[in-house]
Design an enzyme around this catalytic site. Structure first.
Site, PDB file in Angstrom:
ATOM      1  N   GLN A 178       0.840  -1.153   0.061  1.00 38.11           N
ATOM      2  CA  GLN A 178      -0.071  -0.085  -0.001  1.00 38.11           C
ATOM      3  C   GLN A 178       0.738   1.208  -0.044  1.00 38.11           C
ATOM      4  O   GLN A 178       0.373   2.383   0.132  1.00 38.11           O
ATOM      5  CB  GLN A 178      -0.842   0.044   1.194  1.00 38.11           C
ATOM      6  CG  GLN A 178      -1.946  -0.938   1.111  1.00 38.11           C
ATOM      7  CD  GLN A 178      -3.095  -0.848   0.172  1.00 38.11           C
ATOM      8  OE1 GLN A 178      -3.410   0.220  -0.234  1.00 38.11           O
ATOM      9  NE2 GLN A 178      -3.793  -2.014  -0.177  1.00 38.11           N
ATOM     10  N   HIS A 200      -1.021  -4.297  -9.030  1.00 37.80           N
ATOM     11  CA  HIS A 200      -2.726  -3.885  -9.419  1.00 37.80           C
ATOM     12  C   HIS A 200      -2.756  -2.878  -8.088  1.00 37.80           C
ATOM     13  O   HIS A 200      -3.848  -2.225  -8.100  1.00 37.80           O
ATOM     14  CB  HIS A 200      -3.413  -4.941  -9.136  1.00 37.80           C
ATOM     15  CG  HIS A 200      -3.953  -5.698  -7.966  1.00 37.80           C
ATOM     16  ND1 HIS A 200      -4.925  -5.440  -7.278  1.00 37.80           N
ATOM     17  CD2 HIS A 200      -2.980  -6.769  -7.348  1.00 37.80           C
ATOM     18  CE1 HIS A 200      -4.900  -6.259  -6.136  1.00 37.80           C
ATOM     19  NE2 HIS A 200      -3.754  -7.071  -6.183  1.00 37.80           N
ATOM     20  N   CYS A 323     -17.530  -9.973   6.772  1.00 39.68           N
ATOM     21  CA  CYS A 323     -18.815 -10.966   6.684  1.00 39.68           C
ATOM     22  C   CYS A 323     -19.022 -11.442   5.194  1.00 39.68           C
ATOM     23  O   CYS A 323     -19.414 -12.665   5.153  1.00 39.68           O
ATOM     24  CB  CYS A 323     -20.041  -9.998   6.884  1.00 39.68           C
ATOM     25  SG  CYS A 323     -20.256  -9.217   8.349  1.00 39.68           S
TER      26      CYS A 323
HETATM   27  C1  LIG Z   1      -3.342  -6.344  -1.426  1.00 42.40           C
HETATM   28  C2  LIG Z   1      -2.401  -6.591  -0.593  1.00 42.40           C
HETATM   29  C3  LIG Z   1      -1.480  -7.624  -0.535  1.00 42.40           C
HETATM   30  C4  LIG Z   1      -1.779  -8.740  -1.430  1.00 42.40           C
HETATM   31  O1  LIG Z   1      -1.327  -8.307  -2.789  1.00 42.40           O
HETATM   32  P1  LIG Z   1      -1.612  -9.289  -4.188  1.00 42.40           P
HETATM   33  O2  LIG Z   1      -0.823  -8.754  -5.447  1.00 42.40           O
HETATM   34  O3  LIG Z   1      -3.459  -9.166  -4.293  1.00 42.40           O
HETATM   35  O4  LIG Z   1      -1.602 -10.859  -3.885  1.00 42.40           O
HETATM   36  C5  LIG Z   1      -0.571  -7.771   0.476  1.00 42.40           C
HETATM   37  N1  LIG Z   1      -0.249  -6.736   1.381  1.00 42.40           N
HETATM   38  C6  LIG Z   1      -1.284  -5.605   1.319  1.00 42.40           C
HETATM   39  C7  LIG Z   1      -0.780  -4.774   2.382  1.00 42.40           C
HETATM   40  C8  LIG Z   1      -2.133  -5.370   0.484  1.00 42.40           C
HETATM   41  O5  LIG Z   1      -2.787  -4.335   0.444  1.00 42.40           O
END
Ligand SMILES: *Cc1c(COP(=O)(O)O)cnc(C)c1O
Length: 394
Positions: A178, A200, A323
């Site tokens: 993030q 993504h 949920c």
């Molecule tokens: C989305 C996310 C992941 C997982 O990433 P993917 O590419 O969807 O496997 C791991 N850690 C955090 C903090 C995320 O927000």
């Protein structure tokens, strides 16, 4: 339609999409093939590696492409655990509000005899370097603390935590999914040994990510097979996806200042607007927070109903509670910052994208106010609160 769930996933940028489409149709060779067709794909792959490395202040040799953030988290933790085990060190330090890709890997390691200490993240959602230092033991083989939390957006003092780990000679991993592409991240300055990121979450494609591992760390591979990625991750590389992710990351990192300048005032306006709702509270520190994140609890309502009604109004948001995934447990993140079950159930996360406008902000504020009031209108929990049968917490 307002898409306010960018922490779940983002729309691919135009340039990331172009990169991907053009590579799919033209440069489809196998990077491991020696003829020119393959070598062209190899060049694209290595350029992407240089771009990704540059974006986080790493050396290209330190970048390993994966299928996303989850895989990178798994590989980082399992690598540190195996390296530790070889030296008889089987203690790991983390926090209570990590992503499940980290928490579930830690659970697995516990079953293999590792001991895990989960640090408290306080009511503001921030772990302190002093806590890490106090928790470090002779047998600690890894500290893993996320850079920015995916639910409440709080930014951890990563540089200081990294410094503590260096001082004690303990490996330091951060789940920066993030953070990368959203705030400035530099593995050198931030004292990071291993870092996970995902395409993504910064307008790249899904199913592609990367793991940074500092020179000298011998990665344990999760997937056996061919010698791709220096034997550390078998399988023909997703060249279009990887190059597309690199394009998205280059764009995101070069636009970080504008991103912050654009989103922060809109975010703060929404926070101010939603704070006017009686018996509501913002979750997570206001200052150390990614520019896109808003997370609230509203007493006497249920997050899922709130989401569905907002969806009817054309707003795509998220609730912390799980949920929908078949469990009635509220978000472990909200519980970790001390929200009680009932309050944690009434949560709302809005994660903004660059295209958000001031009018969108007004529309979001008014819609949430309306829906919260409507839901409270026939909530037995709210009726009891108003009648004084139960006590307000917020
Ligand atoms: C989305 C996310 C992941 C997982 O990433 P993917 O590419 O969807 O496997 C791991 N850690 C955090 C903090 C995320 O927000």
């Amino acid at each position: 339609m307002i898409y306010a769930d960018n922490a779940a996933t983002t729309k691919m940028s135009d340039r990331a999409l172009e990169t991907m489409m053009s590579l799919i149709s033209t440069t489809y060779g196998n990077p491991s093939s020696l003829y020119e067709f393959g070598q062209k794909a190899k060049e694209v792959l290595e350029q992407a590696r240089r771009d990704v490395a540059y974006a986080i202040g790493a050396d290209p040799k330190e970048i390993l492409f994966t299928s996303g953030g989850s895989e990178a988290d798994n590989q980082a933790l399992i690598t540190a655990a195996k390296l530790g085990e070889a030296k008889g060190k089987k203690h790991i330090i983390s926090t209570a509000f990590e992503h499940h890709a980290v928490l579930h890997t830690l659970k697995k390691l516990e079953k293999e005899g590792f001991e895990v200490t989960l640090l408290d993240v306080h009511s503001n959602g921030i772990v302190l370097p002093e806590q890490v230092e106090e928790a470090i033991r002779e047998d600690t083989c890894l500290v893993t603390v996320m850079y920015a939390n995916n639910e409440i957006g709080t930014i951890q003092p990563i540089r200081e935590i990294g410094a503590v780990c260096r001082k004690h000679g303990v490996l330091f991993h951060t789940d920066a999914v993030q953070a990368v592409g959203h705030i400035k991240v530099n593995v050198e300055e931030d004292n990071i040994d291993m870092l996970s990121a995902s395409g993504h979450k910064f307008h790249g494609p899904k199913g592609v990510g990367f793991l940074y591992a500092k020179k000298g760390i011998r990665l344990v591979n999760l997937i056996e097979g061919g010698a791709q990625e220096k034997g550390k991750r078998a399988g023909t590389e997703n060249v279009p996806g990887i190059a597309s992710m690199a394009t998205a990351l280059r764009e995101a990192v070069s636009g970080l200042d504008e991103y912050k300048a654009k989103l922060t005032p809109v975010r703060d306006k929404i926070i101010k607007g939603l704070s006017e709702i009686p018996h509501s509270a913002i979750n997570g520190d206001l200052e150390h927070r990614v520019p896109s994140n808003i997370n609230f609890c509203f007493e006497g309502i249920e997050g899922e109903s709130l989401l569905l009604l907002l969806d009817d109004k054309g707003i795509a948001a998220s609730s912390g509670s799980a949920c929908t995934s078949g469990s009635l447990d509220p978000s472990h993140v909200l519980l970790a910052i001390g929200r009680v079950h009932d309050v944690a159930h009434g949560s709302l996360r809005l994660s903004l994208g660059e295209d958000i406008t001031d009018e969108d902000a007004d529309y979001i504020i008014n819609s949430v106010k309306e829906v919260v009031e409507y839901l409270r209108g026939f909530s037995p929990v709210w009726r009891d609160l108003v009648a004084g049968k139960t006590k307000f917490i917020l």
